[in-house]
Design a protein around this motif. Structure first.
Motif, short mmCIF file in Angstrom:
data_model
loop_
_atom_site.label_atom_id
_atom_site.label_comp_id
_atom_site.label_asym_id
_atom_site.label_seq_id
_atom_site.Cartn_x
_atom_site.Cartn_y
_atom_site.Cartn_z
N ALA A 110 0.84 -1.21 0.00
CA ALA A 110 0.00 0.00 0.00
C ALA A 110 0.86 1.25 0.00
N GLN A 111 1.95 1.25 0.76
CA GLN A 111 2.86 2.40 0.78
C GLN A 111 3.55 2.57 -0.56
N VAL A 112 3.98 1.45 -1.15
CA VAL A 112 4.61 1.52 -2.48
C VAL A 112 3.64 2.12 -3.49
N ASN A 113 2.40 1.64 -3.47
CA ASN A 113 1.40 2.15 -4.42
C ASN A 113 1.15 3.63 -4.21
N GLU A 114 1.08 4.07 -2.95
CA GLU A 114 0.84 5.48 -2.67
C GLU A 114 1.98 6.35 -3.19
N ILE A 115 3.21 5.92 -2.94
CA ILE A 115 4.37 6.67 -3.39
C ILE A 115 4.39 6.77 -4.91
N LYS A 116 4.14 5.66 -5.59
CA LYS A 116 4.16 5.67 -7.05
C LYS A 116 3.03 6.52 -7.62
N GLN A 117 1.87 6.50 -6.96
CA GLN A 117 0.75 7.31 -7.42
C GLN A 117 1.07 8.80 -7.29
N ILE A 118 1.66 9.19 -6.16
CA ILE A 118 2.04 10.60 -5.97
C ILE A 118 3.11 11.00 -7.01
N ALA A 119 4.10 10.13 -7.18
CA ALA A 119 5.19 10.45 -8.11
C ALA A 119 4.70 10.55 -9.55
N SER A 120 3.67 9.76 -9.89
CA SER A 120 3.17 9.77 -11.27
C SER A 120 2.58 11.11 -11.66
N GLN A 121 2.20 11.91 -10.68
CA GLN A 121 1.62 13.23 -10.95
C GLN A 121 2.65 14.35 -10.89
N GLY A 122 3.89 13.99 -10.56
CA GLY A 122 4.95 14.98 -10.45
C GLY A 122 5.81 15.05 -11.70
N GLN A 123 6.60 16.08 -11.79
CA GLN A 123 7.50 16.28 -12.93
C GLN A 123 8.85 15.64 -12.64
N PHE A 124 9.39 14.95 -13.63
CA PHE A 124 10.74 14.40 -13.55
C PHE A 124 11.63 15.14 -14.56
N VAL A 125 12.85 15.43 -14.14
CA VAL A 125 13.79 16.15 -14.99
C VAL A 125 15.12 15.40 -15.03
N ASP A 126 15.99 15.84 -15.90
CA ASP A 126 17.33 15.25 -16.02
C ASP A 126 18.02 15.26 -14.65
N GLY A 127 18.51 14.08 -14.24
CA GLY A 127 19.15 13.96 -12.94
C GLY A 127 20.38 14.82 -12.76
N LYS A 128 20.95 15.31 -13.85
CA LYS A 128 22.13 16.17 -13.73
C LYS A 128 21.80 17.52 -13.10
N ILE A 129 20.51 17.80 -12.88
CA ILE A 129 20.15 19.06 -12.24
C ILE A 129 20.76 19.17 -10.85
N SER A 130 20.97 18.03 -10.19
CA SER A 130 21.57 18.05 -8.85
C SER A 130 23.06 17.74 -8.87
N ASN A 131 23.59 17.44 -10.06
CA ASN A 131 25.02 17.15 -10.18
C ASN A 131 25.46 17.49 -11.60
N PRO A 132 25.48 18.79 -11.94
CA PRO A 132 25.66 19.20 -13.34
C PRO A 132 27.01 18.84 -13.93
N HIS A 133 28.00 18.58 -13.12
CA HIS A 133 29.33 18.28 -13.65
C HIS A 133 29.59 16.78 -13.81
N SER A 134 28.60 15.96 -13.46
CA SER A 134 28.79 14.51 -13.56
C SER A 134 28.87 14.06 -15.02
N LYS A 135 29.82 13.18 -15.28
CA LYS A 135 29.95 12.59 -16.61
C LYS A 135 29.38 11.18 -16.66
N VAL A 136 28.86 10.69 -15.52
CA VAL A 136 28.39 9.30 -15.48
C VAL A 136 26.90 9.19 -15.12
N LYS A 137 26.28 10.30 -14.76
CA LYS A 137 24.88 10.26 -14.32
C LYS A 137 23.94 10.43 -15.50
#
Length: 218
Positions: free
Chosen positions: A11-38
């Protein structure tokens, strides 16, 4: 050095995934812009982030196995990340200092919390190296693996499907990984066998536990 945990129910997994499905996802480099492996996506929606991180943080802090293993002092709010075909996170060690709005924390332990099943995607294993060897993890939904942040690790490339996990970092009250593991093992033995010992020997073991904690805890 590694601990696998049953952290969330379905139930917790489903709730988390449901909340996340309504949110925006962006390139992970936003939190580590200099990474060459992310090469991944991360949740970038404040409302969804606050809701999901609270569920995940509360689950961690209420889990006895996690507390016994990690001796947590501070825990970064868990962040949901996604990996789609072709995405990966190359070999790296996690940053020693994690900046947070209320002040930085030292990353002693990293934790990956699996939100979808190992059959939902091909590839995508969390590969943690140990010298020339290594361990690979693809956990069931709601399970987690905690491991030392200094280890070299990677998320192998996704072939098909989608990998969804949450990640967090823990500052432990016992900074040294060897001391932390020795304390964990000693506490486990005391919990499992203490009542079988003579009272005077159990008392001596307790004194040893307490004094080591005084010496080693920050």
């Amino acid at each position: 050095m590694f601990k696998q945990l049953k952290l969330l129910d379905q139930a917790q997994v489903n709730e988390i995934k449901q909340i996340a499905s309504q949110g925006q996802f962006v390139d992970g480099k936003i939190s580590n812009p200099h990474s060459k492996v992310k090469n991944n996506l991360q949740l970038h929606d404040l409302d969804a982030y606050n809701k999901t991180s609270k569920i995940l943080h509360d689950a961690l802090m209420s889990n006895p196995e996690f507390n016994d293993f990690a001796f947590p002092e501070k825990v970064a709010p868990p962040l949901i990340t996604r990996y789609q075909p072709g995405m990966h996170y190359g070999l790296h060690a996690d940053s020693a200092i994690i900046p947070l709005p209320d002040g930085p924390i030292r990353s002693d332990i990293s934790c990956t919390i699996f939100l979808n099943g190992p059959n939902d995607y091909k590839g995508g294993a969390l590969h943690i190296t140990q010298g020339e060897a290594g361990m690979r993890f693809k956990g069931l939904p709601g399970t987690a693996v905690a491991y030392p942040s200094h280890t070299l690790h990677e998320v192998e490339a996704i072939g098909e499907g989608e990998r969804m996990v949450a990640i967090t970092f823990i500052q432990s009250r016992i900074k040294d990984v060897m001391k932390r593991n020795l304390m964990y093992e000693l506490n486990e033995v005391a919990a499992l066998e203490g009542l079988n010992m003579k009272h005077e020997n159990y008392t001596r073991m307790q004194a040893l536990q307490y004094n080591l904690m005084r010496m080693w805890m920050d």
